[in-house]
Design a protein around this motif. Structure first.
Motif, PDB file in Angstrom:
ATOM      1  N   PHE A 418       7.301  70.058   4.175  1.00  0.00           N
ATOM      2  CA  PHE A 418       6.993  70.479   5.380  1.00  0.00           C
ATOM      3  C   PHE A 418       7.724  71.806   5.584  1.00  0.00           C
ATOM      4  CE2 PHE A 418       6.739  65.993   5.943  1.00  0.00           C
ATOM      5  CZ  PHE A 418       5.823  65.914   7.139  1.00  0.00           C
ATOM      6  N   SER A 419       7.023  72.971   5.977  1.00  0.00           N
ATOM      7  CA  SER A 419       7.295  74.167   6.228  1.00  0.00           C
ATOM      8  C   SER A 419       7.054  74.779   7.480  1.00  0.00           C
ATOM      9  CB  SER A 419       6.928  75.148   5.041  1.00  0.00           C
ATOM     10  OG  SER A 419       7.415  76.513   5.046  1.00  0.00           O
ATOM     11  N   ASN A 420       7.927  75.295   8.266  1.00  0.00           N
ATOM     12  CA  ASN A 420       7.414  75.827   9.596  1.00  0.00           C
ATOM     13  C   ASN A 420       6.558  75.086  10.365  1.00  0.00           C
ATOM     14  OD1 ASN A 420       7.805  77.762  11.777  1.00  0.00           O
ATOM     15  ND2 ASN A 420       5.816  78.852  10.702  1.00  0.00           N
ATOM     16  N   VAL A 421       7.216  73.667  10.700  1.00  0.00           N
ATOM     17  CA  VAL A 421       6.117  72.902  11.257  1.00  0.00           C
ATOM     18  C   VAL A 421       7.019  72.557  12.632  1.00  0.00           C
ATOM     19  CG1 VAL A 421       5.290  70.382  11.376  1.00  0.00           C
ATOM     20  CG2 VAL A 421       5.187  71.719   9.438  1.00  0.00           C
ATOM     21  N   SER A 422       6.257  72.367  13.699  1.00  0.00           N
ATOM     22  CA  SER A 422       6.740  71.872  15.082  1.00  0.00           C
ATOM     23  C   SER A 422       6.229  70.589  15.351  1.00  0.00           C
ATOM     24  CB  SER A 422       6.382  73.027  16.328  1.00  0.00           C
ATOM     25  OG  SER A 422       6.958  72.552  17.561  1.00  0.00           O
ATOM     26  N   VAL A 423       6.967  69.714  15.599  1.00  0.00           N
ATOM     27  CA  VAL A 423       6.537  68.227  15.834  1.00  0.00           C
ATOM     28  C   VAL A 423       7.380  68.017  17.303  1.00  0.00           C
ATOM     29  CG1 VAL A 423       6.421  66.224  14.989  1.00  0.00           C
ATOM     30  CG2 VAL A 423       6.415  67.804  13.309  1.00  0.00           C
ATOM     31  N   ASN A 424       6.740  67.391  18.331  1.00  0.00           N
ATOM     32  CA  ASN A 424       7.182  67.088  19.844  1.00  0.00           C
ATOM     33  C   ASN A 424       6.609  65.814  20.029  1.00  0.00           C
ATOM     34  OD1 ASN A 424       8.768  69.533  20.019  1.00  0.00           O
ATOM     35  ND2 ASN A 424       6.952  70.606  19.933  1.00  0.00           N
ATOM     36  N   PRO A 425       7.205  64.672  19.490  1.00  0.00           N
ATOM     37  CA  PRO A 425       6.580  63.351  19.916  1.00  0.00           C
ATOM     38  C   PRO A 425       7.263  63.077  21.038  1.00  0.00           C
ATOM     39  CG  PRO A 425       8.082  63.050  18.178  1.00  0.00           C
ATOM     40  CD  PRO A 425       7.855  64.420  17.976  1.00  0.00           C
ATOM     41  N   SER A 426       6.581  62.111  21.755  1.00  0.00           N
ATOM     42  CA  SER A 426       7.054  61.685  23.044  1.00  0.00           C
ATOM     43  C   SER A 426       7.896  60.441  22.935  1.00  0.00           C
ATOM     44  CB  SER A 426       5.839  61.253  24.120  1.00  0.00           C
ATOM     45  OG  SER A 426       5.050  60.406  23.618  1.00  0.00           O
ATOM     46  N   SER A 427       7.941  59.912  21.785  1.00  0.00           N
ATOM     47  CA  SER A 427       8.520  58.751  21.167  1.00  0.00           C
ATOM     48  C   SER A 427       8.647  58.651  19.695  1.00  0.00           C
ATOM     49  CB  SER A 427       8.098  57.459  21.674  1.00  0.00           C
ATOM     50  OG  SER A 427       6.900  57.129  21.324  1.00  0.00           O
ATOM     51  N   GLY A 428       9.753  57.913  19.253  1.00  0.00           N
ATOM     52  CA  GLY A 428       9.727  57.823  17.842  1.00  0.00           C
ATOM     53  C   GLY A 428      10.370  59.046  17.086  1.00  0.00           C
ATOM     54  N   PRO A 429      10.566  59.149  15.782  1.00  0.00           N
ATOM     55  CA  PRO A 429      11.072  60.326  15.073  1.00  0.00           C
ATOM     56  C   PRO A 429       9.970  61.297  14.894  1.00  0.00           C
ATOM     57  CG  PRO A 429      10.599  58.246  13.591  1.00  0.00           C
ATOM     58  CD  PRO A 429      10.557  57.853  15.089  1.00  0.00           C
ATOM     59  N   ALA A 430      10.326  62.615  14.571  1.00  0.00           N
ATOM     60  CA  ALA A 430       9.415  63.342  14.166  1.00  0.00           C
ATOM     61  C   ALA A 430       8.952  63.195  12.961  1.00  0.00           C
ATOM     62  CB  ALA A 430      10.003  64.945  14.074  1.00  0.00           C
ATOM     63  N   ILE A 431       9.753  62.771  12.180  1.00  0.00           N
ATOM     64  CA  ILE A 431       9.383  62.422  10.617  1.00  0.00           C
ATOM     65  C   ILE A 431      10.007  60.922  10.263  1.00  0.00           C
ATOM     66  CG2 ILE A 431       9.170  63.166   8.151  1.00  0.00           C
ATOM     67  CD1 ILE A 431       9.126  65.938   9.333  1.00  0.00           C
ATOM     68  N   ALA A 432       9.154  60.094   9.880  1.00  0.00           N
ATOM     69  CA  ALA A 432       9.665  58.776   9.471  1.00  0.00           C
ATOM     70  C   ALA A 432       9.154  58.660   8.021  1.00  0.00           C
ATOM     71  CB  ALA A 432       9.092  57.631  10.026  1.00  0.00           C
ATOM     72  N   ALA A 433      10.131  58.501   7.111  1.00  0.00           N
ATOM     73  CA  ALA A 433       9.656  58.227   5.486  1.00  0.00           C
ATOM     74  C   ALA A 433      10.112  56.864   4.952  1.00  0.00           C
ATOM     75  CB  ALA A 433      10.102  59.336   4.763  1.00  0.00           C
ATOM     76  N   THR A 434       9.278  56.433   4.066  1.00  0.00           N
ATOM     77  CA  THR A 434       9.883  55.055   3.430  1.00  0.00           C
ATOM     78  C   THR A 434       9.086  55.171   2.013  1.00  0.00           C
ATOM     79  OG1 THR A 434       9.605  53.849   5.518  1.00  0.00           O
ATOM     80  CG2 THR A 434       9.717  52.526   3.544  1.00  0.00           C
ATOM     81  N   ASN A 435      10.272  55.028   1.225  1.00  0.00           N
ATOM     82  CA  ASN A 435       9.727  54.951  -0.253  1.00  0.00           C
ATOM     83  C   ASN A 435       9.035  56.341  -0.635  1.00  0.00           C
ATOM     84  OD1 ASN A 435      10.678  52.241  -0.435  1.00  0.00           O
ATOM     85  ND2 ASN A 435       8.652  51.341   0.191  1.00  0.00           N
ATOM     86  N   VAL A 436       9.946  57.399  -0.381  1.00  0.00           N
ATOM     87  CA  VAL A 436       9.353  58.784  -0.528  1.00  0.00           C
ATOM     88  C   VAL A 436      10.495  59.330  -1.552  1.00  0.00           C
ATOM     89  CG1 VAL A 436       8.818  60.822   0.514  1.00  0.00           C
ATOM     90  CG2 VAL A 436       7.998  58.923   1.557  1.00  0.00           C
ATOM     91  N   SER A 437       9.933  60.183  -2.486  1.00  0.00           N
ATOM     92  CA  SER A 437      10.823  60.996  -3.158  1.00  0.00           C
ATOM     93  C   SER A 437      10.535  62.378  -3.207  1.00  0.00           C
ATOM     94  CB  SER A 437      10.734  60.448  -4.628  1.00  0.00           C
ATOM     95  OG  SER A 437       9.588  60.323  -5.409  1.00  0.00           O
ATOM     96  N   GLY A 438      11.310  63.283  -3.509  1.00  0.00           N
ATOM     97  CA  GLY A 438      10.982  64.572  -3.543  1.00  0.00           C
ATOM     98  C   GLY A 438      10.359  65.257  -2.143  1.00  0.00           C
ATOM     99  N   LEU A 439      11.104  64.919  -1.088  1.00  0.00           N
ATOM    100  CA  LEU A 439      10.786  65.351   0.291  1.00  0.00           C
ATOM    101  C   LEU A 439      11.497  66.771   0.577  1.00  0.00           C
ATOM    102  CD1 LEU A 439       9.344  64.887   3.273  1.00  0.00           C
ATOM    103  CD2 LEU A 439      11.288  63.381   3.457  1.00  0.00           C
ATOM    104  N   GLN A 440      10.611  67.525   0.958  1.00  0.00           N
ATOM    105  CA  GLN A 440      11.416  69.125   1.448  1.00  0.00           C
ATOM    106  C   GLN A 440      10.923  69.191   2.948  1.00  0.00           C
ATOM    107  OE1 GLN A 440      10.845  72.315  -1.162  1.00  0.00           O
ATOM    108  NE2 GLN A 440      10.999  73.726   0.601  1.00  0.00           N
ATOM    109  N   ILE A 441      11.908  69.629   3.655  1.00  0.00           N
ATOM    110  CA  ILE A 441      11.437  69.766   5.171  1.00  0.00           C
ATOM    111  C   ILE A 441      12.347  71.142   5.354  1.00  0.00           C
ATOM    112  CG2 ILE A 441      11.913  69.041   7.616  1.00  0.00           C
ATOM    113  CD1 ILE A 441      11.842  66.310   6.595  1.00  0.00           C
ATOM    114  N   ASN A 442      11.519  72.130   5.700  1.00  0.00           N
ATOM    115  CA  ASN A 442      12.172  73.565   5.824  1.00  0.00           C
ATOM    116  C   ASN A 442      11.605  74.092   7.105  1.00  0.00           C
ATOM    117  OD1 ASN A 442      13.360  76.095   5.699  1.00  0.00           O
ATOM    118  ND2 ASN A 442      12.308  76.350   3.795  1.00  0.00           N
ATOM    119  N   GLY A 443      12.468  74.290   8.041  1.00  0.00           N
ATOM    120  CA  GLY A 443      12.096  75.115   9.236  1.00  0.00           C
ATOM    121  C   GLY A 443      11.320  74.300  10.372  1.00  0.00           C
ATOM    122  N   LEU A 444      11.470  72.884  10.270  1.00  0.00           N
ATOM    123  CA  LEU A 444      11.339  71.817  11.370  1.00  0.00           C
ATOM    124  C   LEU A 444      11.911  72.322  12.808  1.00  0.00           C
ATOM    125  CD1 LEU A 444       9.997  69.253  12.209  1.00  0.00           C
ATOM    126  CD2 LEU A 444      12.228  68.213  11.872  1.00  0.00           C
TER     127      LEU A 444
END
Length: 517
Positions: A418-444
């Protein structure tokens, strides 16, 4: 100089000769008041043009009642503004059955309404309308006939498809019969469809199969809520260009496919080199969809400059165990999504729920899929669901604004960025990850309060890098990590001044997360 004049003369003569082969179907006995079936007149006009090397079959304004139209090489159908070809709903008119493909399986079936086989240089054009008159087809296809006597059409289909029906078309055996596509060129070269309006398709609307160099430009497709009336489904084709189309249908708007399961792997013909641009999609299960029939591979696809407004999903890539095949090298950019009823973005490898199995030719794969410059408003930002034995690989999201009820849910995946991403949920997490490897979040970036949930919620995530994130509203927790397989999570240079607790670690190794200023 003489040779130049000769070349110009020959070119002009060829153009004039071709222009003279504009055959008016009224001259062959067709009626433009729908008072008589025009099938024979159209067939005779096409035959005469074909004998001369090609030509244009002209439909002046009026309403034409017709059965199937079979195109030959170098034939153009020109449907004038004010002309409507209304296709008969008498099923007998679409006999004898012809070689076809139905939802990715090779069959012999009712003739498509407009059909071509091993032809080249064919075109359907004009500002007129093709009306599939599909209501009777839809109704019959949905009737459960398991305990009813077989119709004569079912008997004919069963006789011609003894080696196909049961292993390759489960579930359809007990339903009426297989409806024909509206427009289906097969094994053709240089196919062009432009300008026309199509409505009330009996089944898939524009369905090129095994074709090369296909252009679909400026076409309007309107199908009401109806079963499987997809808009444009180029299957196992190469060099496809879809642009400037307006689509509102009963199923997916545009779908890229390459065959289903055993039949698709046997044909082994990929869908590759597609560009889809400048289209609007309204009602439909998906805006642009890849799969679920993708057993022959889908490669090198570009989707850009489109608007999805009111579809169930936006971009959807789907498959299941048993398909086999690869979806790779997909680029999606400059998309606006509004009023999305379910997910804006879906990559689902468990479209049909199945048990884990060893990796084999039945195992599908998704990799190298990149989405950028997208705004979306709707139910869920995104859903990625890989297989335990074959995770989704190398997917990136960049320069996106997602205003949705829930955020991203990522499962069984690796190499997600994820690069330069805006996430505005009304409920729950912006990003949920399960059984994931090599995850990169830059500029959320997010201004959501998350209703008590963490911004990021990880379970059994390995090797993640989270940096330069900006939290713009007070929240309780930034990252919640759980799972005894969680390891090597690094947080660096994030603005967490409005966060009460940057980390909440539950049922995960204490040293799994490193927090740096």
């Amino acid at each position: 100089m003489r040779s130049l004049y000769l070349l110009l003369f020959c070119t002009l003569f060829s153009f004039v000769a071709q222009a003279q082969l504009a055959l008016n179907v009224l001259d062959f006995g067709a009626k433009n008041d729908s008072s008589a079936l025009a099938t024979t007149a159209i067939k005779e006009a096409i035959a005469k043009a074909s004998q001369a090397g090609g030509g244009t079959i002209y439909f002046p304004p009026g309403t034409y009642l017709t059965g199937p139209i079979h195109l030959k090489s170098n034939i153009t159908l020109f449907i004038e503004a004010g002309a409507e070809l209304c296709f008969s709903d008498n099923f007998d008119h679409y006999l004898p059955m012809v070689p076809s493909r139905w939802e990715g399986t090779m069959v012999t079936n009712f003739s498509p309404f407009i059909y071509a086989y091993e032809a080249e240089n064919i075109r359907i054009t004009g500002r007129g309308t093709l009306n599939g008159n599909g209501k009777k087809w839809w109704a019959y296809s949905e009737v459960h006939v398991k305990n009813s006597p077989e119709s004569k059409w079912q008997k004919e289909f069963h006789k011609l498809n003894k080696n196909v029906l049961h292993p390759d078309l489960p579930g359809w055996v007990e339903r009426g019969f297989l409806r024909p596509p509206f427009i289906q060129p097969m094994y053709c070269k240089n196919v062009r469809i432009d300008g026309i309006t199509i409505k009330n398709s009996p089944f898939w609307t524009v369905n090129p199969e095994f074709c090369d160099n296909v252009t679909i430009d400026g076409v309007t497709i309107n199908n009401p809520p109806s079963p499987n009336t997809d808009g444009i489904n180029p299957e196992s084709c190469s060099n496809v260009h879809i642009s400037n189309c307006h689509i509102s249908v009963g199923d997916d708007c545009i779908t890229i496919k390459s065959g289903k399961d055993r039949s698709g792997r046997k044909e082994a013909r990929p869908a590759e080199n597609y560009t889809i641009t400048n289209c609007t999609m309204l009602s439909g299960h998906g805006g642009v969809v890849i799969g679920s029939e993708m057993s022959g591979d889908v490669k090198k696809i570009v989707i850009s400059n489109c608007i999805f407004d009111g579809t169930d999903r936006g971009i959807r890539i789907k498959t299941a165990r048993g398909r086999g095949g690869v979806v790779e090298d997909i680029q999606v950019s400059n998309i606006v999504m509004k009023n999305i009823k379910q997910q804006a973005i879906v990559l689902d490898m468990q479209y049909a729920k199945t048990d884990r199995e060893p990796v084999s030719e039945r195992t599908p794969r998704f990799s190298n899929i990149h989405l950028s410059n997208i705004t979306a408003q709707g139910e869920q930002a995104g859903y990625l669901n890989g297989l335990e034995e074959m995770p989704i690989e190398n997917v990136s999201f960049s320069n996106m604004v997602m205003e949705t009820k829930t955020g991203f849910d990522i499962r069984a995946s690796k190499g997600i960025v994820f690069s330069n991403v805006s996430v505005n949920p009304s409920s729950g997490p912006a990003i949920a990850a399960t059984n994931v490897s090599g995850l990169q979040i830059n500029g959320l970036r997010t201004a959501a309060g998350f209703s008590g949930s963490a911004t990021l919620k990880f379970n059994n995530v390995k090797r993640a890098f989270i940096a330069n994130c900006l939290i713009m509203e007070p929240i309780k927790t930034f990252l919640e990590a759980s799972g005894n397989e969680t390891e090597a999570l690094l947080l660096k240079a994030n603005d967490l001044r409005l966060v009460q607790n940057p980390l909440y670690i539950s049922d995960a190794p204490e040293n799994a997360v490193t927090l740096e200023k």
